[in-house]
Design a protein around this motif. Sequence first.
Motif, short mmCIF file in Angstrom:
data_model
loop_
_atom_site.label_atom_id
_atom_site.label_comp_id
_atom_site.label_asym_id
_atom_site.label_seq_id
_atom_site.Cartn_x
_atom_site.Cartn_y
_atom_site.Cartn_z
N TRP A 70 0.93 -1.31 0.00
CA TRP A 70 0.17 -0.02 -0.03
C TRP A 70 0.58 1.17 0.13
O TRP A 70 1.95 1.08 0.78
CB TRP A 70 -0.95 0.04 1.36
N ASN A 72 1.10 5.18 0.96
CA ASN A 72 0.26 6.23 1.69
C ASN A 72 0.11 7.48 0.84
O ASN A 72 0.87 7.66 -0.26
CB ASN A 72 0.59 6.31 3.03
N PRO A 73 -0.54 8.64 1.34
CA PRO A 73 -0.73 9.69 0.44
C PRO A 73 0.48 10.48 0.29
O PRO A 73 0.84 11.31 -0.36
CB PRO A 73 -1.70 10.47 1.33
N GLN A 74 1.51 10.32 1.42
CA GLN A 74 2.88 10.67 1.32
C GLN A 74 3.79 10.00 0.47
O GLN A 74 4.87 10.40 0.08
CB GLN A 74 3.65 10.81 2.78
N GLU A 76 4.81 6.76 0.61
CA GLU A 76 5.59 5.86 1.36
C GLU A 76 5.04 4.57 1.24
O GLU A 76 3.57 4.46 1.18
CB GLU A 76 5.73 6.16 2.62
N THR A 77 5.89 3.40 0.80
CA THR A 77 5.32 2.06 0.62
C THR A 77 5.19 1.43 1.95
O THR A 77 6.22 1.29 2.73
CB THR A 77 6.15 1.48 -0.48
N LYS A 78 4.05 0.92 2.17
CA LYS A 78 3.85 0.00 3.60
C LYS A 78 3.69 -1.40 2.96
O LYS A 78 2.83 -1.51 1.86
CB LYS A 78 2.82 0.59 4.23
#
Length: 123
Positions: A70, A72-74, A76-78
């Motif tokens: 995933w 995120n809006p910033q 960054e991959t999680k």
Amino acid sequence: MEIQGKIKMIGATQTFGSNGFRKREIVITTEEQYPQHIMVEFVQDKTDLLNTYQVGQPVKISINLRGREWVNPQGETKYFNSIQGWRIEAVQADAGNMPPMPPTDAFEPAGNLNEEEHDDLPF
């Protein structure tokens, strides 16, 4: 893959989104030297498989490990992992893998234990 243990908790079925995605969680406590509390999720029509089970019941669950990415809006991959169940079955409580004890009437009664019998044991 399979996981075996006793049911610690069975959650209620949850519904998400406009398409009606269903999820239900169950926690299994493994029976080993260091017991683990493992949360397994059942999704869609598999949520109904948990209806006949109760807390404290020993079970074996067939699972698949799932992973997803995933961003995120910033930017960054999680990464996330989940354990998804697809089959559950009751198992008999393990008696430590010991053979069953024969009934007491299968043994001959001991004679008079105070009789002095000669044996060659040094003690």
